[in-house]
Motif scaffolding. Structure first.
Motif, PDB file in Angstrom:
ATOM      1  N   PHE A 198      -0.618  -0.864   4.193  1.00  0.00           N
ATOM      2  CA  PHE A 198      -1.636  -1.510   3.367  1.00  0.00           C
ATOM      3  C   PHE A 198      -1.088  -2.849   2.864  1.00  0.00           C
ATOM      4  N   PRO A 199      -1.509  -3.954   3.470  1.00  0.00           N
ATOM      5  CA  PRO A 199      -0.963  -5.277   3.114  1.00  0.00           C
ATOM      6  C   PRO A 199      -1.093  -5.624   1.630  1.00  0.00           C
ATOM      7  N   ASP A 200      -2.160  -5.144   0.983  1.00  0.00           N
ATOM      8  CA  ASP A 200      -2.370  -5.440  -0.435  1.00  0.00           C
ATOM      9  C   ASP A 200      -2.032  -4.214  -1.289  1.00  0.00           C
ATOM     10  N   TYR A 201      -0.968  -3.538  -0.891  1.00  0.00           N
ATOM     11  CA  TYR A 201      -0.631  -2.236  -1.467  1.00  0.00           C
ATOM     12  C   TYR A 201      -0.370  -2.293  -2.969  1.00  0.00           C
ATOM     13  N   LEU A 202       0.408  -3.261  -3.419  1.00  0.00           N
ATOM     14  CA  LEU A 202       0.737  -3.324  -4.841  1.00  0.00           C
ATOM     15  C   LEU A 202      -0.516  -3.505  -5.689  1.00  0.00           C
ATOM     16  N   GLN A 203      -1.436  -4.348  -5.238  1.00  0.00           N
ATOM     17  CA  GLN A 203      -2.680  -4.543  -5.975  1.00  0.00           C
ATOM     18  C   GLN A 203      -3.495  -3.255  -6.020  1.00  0.00           C
ATOM     19  N   HIS A 204      -3.497  -2.520  -4.917  1.00  0.00           N
ATOM     20  CA  HIS A 204      -4.183  -1.226  -4.904  1.00  0.00           C
ATOM     21  C   HIS A 204      -3.577  -0.282  -5.946  1.00  0.00           C
ATOM     22  N   LEU A 205      -2.252  -0.254  -6.026  1.00  0.00           N
ATOM     23  CA  LEU A 205      -1.596   0.625  -6.997  1.00  0.00           C
ATOM     24  C   LEU A 205      -1.945   0.230  -8.425  1.00  0.00           C
ATOM     25  N   ILE A 206      -1.950  -1.065  -8.702  1.00  0.00           N
ATOM     26  CA  ILE A 206      -2.279  -1.548 -10.045  1.00  0.00           C
ATOM     27  C   ILE A 206      -3.683  -1.105 -10.442  1.00  0.00           C
ATOM     28  N   GLU A 207      -4.632  -1.267  -9.533  1.00  0.00           N
ATOM     29  CA  GLU A 207      -6.014  -0.903  -9.844  1.00  0.00           C
ATOM     30  C   GLU A 207      -6.206   0.610  -9.880  1.00  0.00           C
ATOM     31  N   MET A 208      -5.533   1.330  -8.973  1.00  0.00           N
ATOM     32  CA  MET A 208      -5.620   2.791  -8.992  1.00  0.00           C
ATOM     33  C   MET A 208      -5.109   3.352 -10.310  1.00  0.00           C
ATOM     34  N   ASP A 209      -3.991   2.816 -10.773  1.00  0.00           N
ATOM     35  CA  ASP A 209      -3.422   3.310 -12.029  1.00  0.00           C
ATOM     36  C   ASP A 209      -4.339   2.997 -13.206  1.00  0.00           C
ATOM     37  N   ASP A 210      -5.002   1.853 -13.156  1.00  0.00           N
ATOM     38  CA  ASP A 210      -5.958   1.525 -14.211  1.00  0.00           C
ATOM     39  C   ASP A 210      -7.090   2.548 -14.241  1.00  0.00           C
ATOM     40  N   LEU A 211      -7.594   2.901 -13.071  1.00  0.00           N
ATOM     41  CA  LEU A 211      -8.645   3.925 -12.988  1.00  0.00           C
ATOM     42  C   LEU A 211      -8.153   5.266 -13.522  1.00  0.00           C
ATOM     43  N   ILE A 212      -6.950   5.630 -13.135  1.00  0.00           N
ATOM     44  CA  ILE A 212      -6.391   6.909 -13.577  1.00  0.00           C
ATOM     45  C   ILE A 212      -6.256   6.943 -15.092  1.00  0.00           C
ATOM     46  N   PHE A 213      -5.707   5.882 -15.674  1.00  0.00           N
ATOM     47  CA  PHE A 213      -5.543   5.852 -17.128  1.00  0.00           C
ATOM     48  C   PHE A 213      -6.894   5.907 -17.836  1.00  0.00           C
ATOM     49  N   GLU A 214      -7.872   5.163 -17.331  1.00  0.00           N
ATOM     50  CA  GLU A 214      -9.198   5.184 -17.956  1.00  0.00           C
ATOM     51  C   GLU A 214      -9.836   6.564 -17.841  1.00  0.00           C
ATOM     52  N   LYS A 230      -8.642   5.848   0.540  1.00  0.00           N
ATOM     53  CA  LYS A 230      -7.762   5.835   1.710  1.00  0.00           C
ATOM     54  C   LYS A 230      -6.302   5.716   1.290  1.00  0.00           C
ATOM     55  N   VAL A 231      -6.022   4.796   0.363  1.00  0.00           N
ATOM     56  CA  VAL A 231      -4.652   4.626  -0.128  1.00  0.00           C
ATOM     57  C   VAL A 231      -4.217   5.873  -0.888  1.00  0.00           C
ATOM     58  N   PHE A 232      -5.110   6.390  -1.699  1.00  0.00           N
ATOM     59  CA  PHE A 232      -4.805   7.567  -2.517  1.00  0.00           C
ATOM     60  C   PHE A 232      -4.395   8.743  -1.630  1.00  0.00           C
ATOM     61  N   ASN A 233      -5.180   9.004  -0.587  1.00  0.00           N
ATOM     62  CA  ASN A 233      -4.905  10.143   0.286  1.00  0.00           C
ATOM     63  C   ASN A 233      -3.709   9.905   1.197  1.00  0.00           C
ATOM     64  N   ALA A 234      -3.516   8.652   1.612  1.00  0.00           N
ATOM     65  CA  ALA A 234      -2.419   8.353   2.539  1.00  0.00           C
ATOM     66  C   ALA A 234      -1.059   8.411   1.862  1.00  0.00           C
ATOM     67  N   THR A 235      -1.003   8.008   0.597  1.00  0.00           N
ATOM     68  CA  THR A 235       0.297   7.909  -0.080  1.00  0.00           C
ATOM     69  C   THR A 235       0.699   9.182  -0.819  1.00  0.00           C
ATOM     70  N   GLN A 236      -0.278   9.959  -1.276  1.00  0.00           N
ATOM     71  CA  GLN A 236       0.032  11.197  -2.010  1.00  0.00           C
ATOM     72  C   GLN A 236       1.063  10.921  -3.113  1.00  0.00           C
ATOM     73  N   CYS A 237       0.739   9.977  -3.984  1.00  0.00           N
ATOM     74  CA  CYS A 237       1.738   9.558  -4.978  1.00  0.00           C
ATOM     75  C   CYS A 237       1.256   9.644  -6.424  1.00  0.00           C
ATOM     76  N   ARG A 238       0.043  10.154  -6.655  1.00  0.00           N
ATOM     77  CA  ARG A 238      -0.485  10.267  -8.012  1.00  0.00           C
ATOM     78  C   ARG A 238      -1.033  11.681  -8.209  1.00  0.00           C
ATOM     79  N   PHE A 239      -0.534  12.352  -9.251  1.00  0.00           N
ATOM     80  CA  PHE A 239      -0.888  13.760  -9.458  1.00  0.00           C
ATOM     81  C   PHE A 239      -1.153  14.043 -10.933  1.00  0.00           C
ATOM     82  N   ILE A 240      -1.946  15.061 -11.170  1.00  0.00           N
ATOM     83  CA  ILE A 240      -2.120  15.605 -12.518  1.00  0.00           C
ATOM     84  C   ILE A 240      -1.909  17.107 -12.426  1.00  0.00           C
ATOM     85  N   MET A 241      -1.229  17.668 -13.405  1.00  0.00           N
ATOM     86  CA  MET A 241      -0.986  19.105 -13.400  1.00  0.00           C
ATOM     87  C   MET A 241      -2.155  19.834 -14.065  1.00  0.00           C
TER      88      MET A 241
END
Length: 270
Positions: A115-131, A82-93
């Protein structure tokens, strides 16, 4: 293929190093992790195939996870959709940069009210992306190029960036096993300059040398360093290079089971 997750051939020496690292890890009473080839080779490439240093890097990674568990993903992919689709802020070419590095784009998008816990979502999303990126042989071998577009930075972001937060960002940067990481920061205006000036003092010297800043209005240097054909259209690349979050999301979904499995990997205190 950009998203190919298996490598066809290893040399005899590389196969020996993989086997050697696997044996060392399996003997560890502290590490509760898997020893599949993809997992081990990301640390071996990171340490230039030095088995002992790779083993140390694994310990450093899981020491960080033990110390800062909230800086790692702890949920399946669907939790972040939900956060990923709503923010459209992470991309790969779909194509690499001119040096063969996978190119990813991170944008600052303010969704704190939504998203009240937005920063935590970003931290975890980025961890998933890097992995997920570290699963790719191309990334293990060549590393990544990251374009950090800070033009959407607001005061809501700045409120989060305390010195203690910045120190943990730097600490995590130090344990991510990318063989190479080039970062391009795009900034425009006062808030953007404040953001980069907050981050940079906490970065170690080696990482700072791989960070390049660009004025959002003048992107010639970015185009020269990344390559015209690889850049998104909005940063001066071909008009056909349109940013599309579905490429990243599809990659995450295709590897969801593995990404969820490695979330359980940990180091225990004896």
């Amino acid at each position: 293929m950009l998203f190919l997750c298996t490598r066809e051939n290893y040399t005899a020496e590389e196969l020996f190093k993989i086997k050697q690292l696997r044996q060392i890890v399996e003997k560890s009473e502290e590490l509760q992790i898997g020893t599949d080839e993809t997992f081990l080779t990301k640390f071996l490439y990171y340490t230039h195939w030095d088995t002992f240093k790779a083993y140390q890097a694994i310990h450093a990674y899981y020491d960080f996870k033990l110390k800062h568990p909230t800086w790692m993903a702890h949920h399946p992919i669907q939790y972040y959709s939900k956060v990923f689709n709503a923010t459209q802020c992470r991309f790969i070419m779909p194509q690499t940069d001119k040096n063969g590095r996978v190119l990813v784009i991170f944008k600052t998008v303010d969704a704190f009210q939504q998203f009240p816990d937005y920063l935590q979502h970003l931290i975890e999303m980025d961890d998933l992306i890097f992995e997920s990126l570290l699963m790719l042989p191309r990334v293990q071998q060549n590393g990544i190029t990251v374009i950090c577009d800070l033009q959407g930075t607001t005061r809501n972001f700045l409120r989060q960036f305390s010195p203690s937060f910045m120190k943990i960002v730097n600490e995590k940067n130090g344990i991510l096993p990318f063989s190479q990481r080039i970062v391009h920061i795009i900034q425009r205006g006062f808030l953007m300059h404040v953001t980069s000036s907050l981050f940079l003092p906490f970065m170690n010297k080696e990482f700072k040398e791989r960070i390049f800043t660009h004025d959002g209005r003048h992107l010639n240097k970015l185009r020269d360093m990344v390559g015209f054909d690889s850049l998104p259209a909005e940063y001066g690349g071909p008009a056909t290079n349109v940013l599309d979050t579905s490429l990243m999301l599809n990659h995450l979904n295709q590897n969801a089971d593995y990404l969820e499995k490695i979330q359980s990997y940990k180091k225990r205190i004896l």
